[in-house]
Write a protein that holds these residues in place. Structure first.
Motif, PDB file in Angstrom:
ATOM      1  N   VAL A   1      72.268 -53.102  58.335  1.00  0.00           N
ATOM      2  CA  VAL A   1      72.055 -52.386  57.073  1.00  0.00           C
ATOM      3  C   VAL A   1      73.216 -51.440  56.781  1.00  0.00           C
ATOM      4  O   VAL A   1      73.677 -51.331  55.637  1.00  0.00           O
ATOM      5  CB  VAL A   1      70.717 -51.612  57.115  1.00  0.00           C
ATOM      6  CG1 VAL A   1      70.537 -50.796  55.836  1.00  0.00           C
ATOM      7  CG2 VAL A   1      69.558 -52.566  57.304  1.00  0.00           C
ATOM      8  N   GLU A   2      73.700 -50.736  57.788  1.00  0.00           N
ATOM      9  CA  GLU A   2      74.734 -49.730  57.580  1.00  0.00           C
ATOM     10  C   GLU A   2      76.030 -50.329  57.045  1.00  0.00           C
ATOM     11  O   GLU A   2      76.793 -49.649  56.373  1.00  0.00           O
ATOM     12  CB  GLU A   2      75.001 -48.983  58.889  1.00  0.00           C
ATOM     13  CG  GLU A   2      73.796 -48.239  59.436  1.00  0.00           C
ATOM     14  CD  GLU A   2      73.251 -47.214  58.458  1.00  0.00           C
ATOM     15  OE1 GLU A   2      74.067 -46.605  57.738  1.00  0.00           O
ATOM     16  OE2 GLU A   2      72.020 -47.038  58.415  1.00  0.00           O
ATOM     17  N   SER A   3      76.278 -51.591  57.349  1.00  0.00           N
ATOM     18  CA  SER A   3      77.524 -52.230  56.907  1.00  0.00           C
ATOM     19  C   SER A   3      77.364 -52.984  55.591  1.00  0.00           C
ATOM     20  O   SER A   3      78.318 -53.615  55.116  1.00  0.00           O
ATOM     21  CB  SER A   3      78.029 -53.206  57.982  1.00  0.00           C
ATOM     22  OG  SER A   3      78.263 -52.526  59.197  1.00  0.00           O
ATOM     23  N   SER A   4      76.180 -52.916  54.994  1.00  0.00           N
ATOM     24  CA  SER A   4      75.909 -53.720  53.799  1.00  0.00           C
ATOM     25  C   SER A   4      76.136 -52.944  52.504  1.00  0.00           C
ATOM     26  O   SER A   4      75.855 -53.471  51.426  1.00  0.00           O
ATOM     27  CB  SER A   4      74.466 -54.240  53.833  1.00  0.00           C
ATOM     28  OG  SER A   4      73.535 -53.166  53.782  1.00  0.00           O
ATOM     29  N   TYR A   5      76.630 -51.708  52.587  1.00  0.00           N
ATOM     30  CA  TYR A   5      76.800 -50.917  51.363  1.00  0.00           C
ATOM     31  C   TYR A   5      77.749 -51.574  50.361  1.00  0.00           C
ATOM     32  O   TYR A   5      77.412 -51.663  49.164  1.00  0.00           O
ATOM     33  CB  TYR A   5      77.283 -49.509  51.697  1.00  0.00           C
ATOM     34  CG  TYR A   5      77.418 -48.624  50.476  1.00  0.00           C
ATOM     35  CD1 TYR A   5      76.339 -47.885  50.013  1.00  0.00           C
ATOM     36  CD2 TYR A   5      78.627 -48.546  49.784  1.00  0.00           C
ATOM     37  CE1 TYR A   5      76.449 -47.080  48.884  1.00  0.00           C
ATOM     38  CE2 TYR A   5      78.747 -47.753  48.656  1.00  0.00           C
ATOM     39  CZ  TYR A   5      77.660 -47.025  48.213  1.00  0.00           C
ATOM     40  OH  TYR A   5      77.783 -46.251  47.089  1.00  0.00           O
ATOM     41  N   PRO A   6      78.950 -52.022  50.763  1.00  0.00           N
ATOM     42  CA  PRO A   6      79.841 -52.657  49.767  1.00  0.00           C
ATOM     43  C   PRO A   6      79.190 -53.858  49.087  1.00  0.00           C
ATOM     44  O   PRO A   6      79.340 -54.040  47.873  1.00  0.00           O
ATOM     45  CB  PRO A   6      81.057 -53.075  50.613  1.00  0.00           C
ATOM     46  CG  PRO A   6      81.036 -52.159  51.784  1.00  0.00           C
ATOM     47  CD  PRO A   6      79.591 -51.937  52.090  1.00  0.00           C
ATOM     48  N   PHE A   7      78.456 -54.669  49.871  1.00  0.00           N
ATOM     49  CA  PHE A   7      77.784 -55.834  49.292  1.00  0.00           C
ATOM     50  C   PHE A   7      76.712 -55.397  48.296  1.00  0.00           C
ATOM     51  O   PHE A   7      76.622 -55.919  47.179  1.00  0.00           O
ATOM     52  CB  PHE A   7      77.155 -56.684  50.396  1.00  0.00           C
ATOM     53  CG  PHE A   7      76.169 -57.703  49.895  1.00  0.00           C
ATOM     54  CD1 PHE A   7      76.599 -58.872  49.279  1.00  0.00           C
ATOM     55  CD2 PHE A   7      74.803 -57.491  50.030  1.00  0.00           C
ATOM     56  CE1 PHE A   7      75.689 -59.800  48.804  1.00  0.00           C
ATOM     57  CE2 PHE A   7      73.883 -58.416  49.564  1.00  0.00           C
ATOM     58  CZ  PHE A   7      74.330 -59.579  48.955  1.00  0.00           C
ATOM     59  N   ALA A   8      75.895 -54.404  48.686  1.00  0.00           N
ATOM     60  CA  ALA A   8      74.815 -53.943  47.815  1.00  0.00           C
ATOM     61  C   ALA A   8      75.370 -53.317  46.542  1.00  0.00           C
ATOM     62  O   ALA A   8      74.846 -53.546  45.445  1.00  0.00           O
ATOM     63  CB  ALA A   8      73.938 -52.940  48.562  1.00  0.00           C
ATOM     64  N   ASP A   9      76.437 -52.534  46.660  1.00  0.00           N
ATOM     65  CA  ASP A   9      77.033 -51.895  45.485  1.00  0.00           C
ATOM     66  C   ASP A   9      77.626 -52.940  44.549  1.00  0.00           C
ATOM     67  O   ASP A   9      77.448 -52.864  43.316  1.00  0.00           O
ATOM     68  CB  ASP A   9      78.107 -50.910  45.936  1.00  0.00           C
ATOM     69  CG  ASP A   9      78.662 -50.100  44.786  1.00  0.00           C
ATOM     70  OD1 ASP A   9      77.877 -49.415  44.107  1.00  0.00           O
ATOM     71  OD2 ASP A   9      79.885 -50.160  44.551  1.00  0.00           O
ATOM     72  N   ALA A  10      78.327 -53.924  45.109  1.00  0.00           N
ATOM     73  CA  ALA A  10      78.915 -54.978  44.273  1.00  0.00           C
ATOM     74  C   ALA A  10      77.831 -55.811  43.599  1.00  0.00           C
ATOM     75  O   ALA A  10      77.946 -56.169  42.422  1.00  0.00           O
ATOM     76  CB  ALA A  10      79.823 -55.866  45.130  1.00  0.00           C
TER      77      ALA A  10
END
Length: 254
Positions: A33-42
């Protein structure tokens, strides 16, 4: 058997519905989850960019209520941006996708845990700053009123304390008297006010779903820390005020 019958009922209810009356829910099972921020934002920005004006609506917008109201009155209030603005409701605009109103009140706002966690302060910044500003004003008002009230008591009773001193009252007795008056001004309202608000907060947390969740426990712990810090500040002001009153009355403080 229950699952099969439930599926059958669902199929019967949804039979013949067009895509206008259907919604598709998509879930992502993210390993980190912690590394998924760029994917979620995009993905969030992609969803907003590809969303049409027909779903640029406030979260109270309801297609069934809309059809019924249009059939009766010929219009639907939540279709009117002027109506939303005039009544203080969120006017949804894709160009304001980073605003708190858009994030909180867009009916089709996608939910990403990582975005909610990392962008919470940004999303709620206006409300947080306003709350902190009001809280500081109220807290400062409490300190000023209490300090002024104590100094007024000291000036009003200066002759009384002077008479007691000439009558042989020891400094210990005079100090205890001053301490009792000052503590009532500070501690009684502080204890009552803090206790009532804390109890009210606990009631809200519990009666919301008749239980305390881990998140609510964390919130209560944070509130406890804030109460402890503010109580320490208020106690320091109380000690300072007590010393000032004793100095004004010529009483040796401890």
């Amino acid at each position: 058997m229950c699952a099969e019958s439930g599926a059958g009922v669902y199929e019967a209810i949804t039979a013949g519905l067009t895509d206008d009356w259907r919604e598709t829910w998509v879930f992502f099972n993210v390993a980190d989850v912690e590394s998924s921020y760029p994917f979620a934002d995009a993905l969030f920005n992609e969803i907003v960019d590809r969303s049409g004006p027909e779903i640029e609506v406030f979260d109270a917008w309801d297609p069934v209520a809309r059809e019924l109201e249009i059939a009766e009155t010929g219009s639907y209030d939540y279709d009117s941006r002027d109506y939303l603005a005039a009544n203080g409701l969120g006017v949804i605009d894709y160009d304001d996708r980073d605003s708190s109103e858009f994030r909180n009140y867009w009916l089709y706002m996608p939910q990403f845990r990582i975005l909610d966690q990392n962008d919470f302060v940004t999303t709620m910044a206006v409300f947080l700053v306003l709350f902190i500003f009001i809280a500081l004003i109220c807290f400062a008002a409490v300190i000023v009123i209490a300090f002024t009230r104590c100094m007024t008591i000291a000036l009003t009773n200066a002759r009384v304390y002077d008479d007691l001193r000439h009558l042989g009252a020891p400094s210990r007795y005079l100090f205890r008297s001053v301490k009792g008056q000052v503590s009532k001004v500070f501690l009684v309202p502080a204890i009552v006010g803090t206790g009532v608000i804390a109890a009210f907060y606990l009631m809200i947390m519990y009666f919301n779903d008749n239980r305390f969740t881990p998140g609510e426990f964390a919130g209560m712990a944070a509130c406890g820390a804030v109460i402890t810090a503010l109580s320490a500040v208020l106690y320091g002001v109380y000690r300072l005020t007590r010393r000032s009153v004793c100095r004004l009355l010529g009483i040796r403080s401890r």
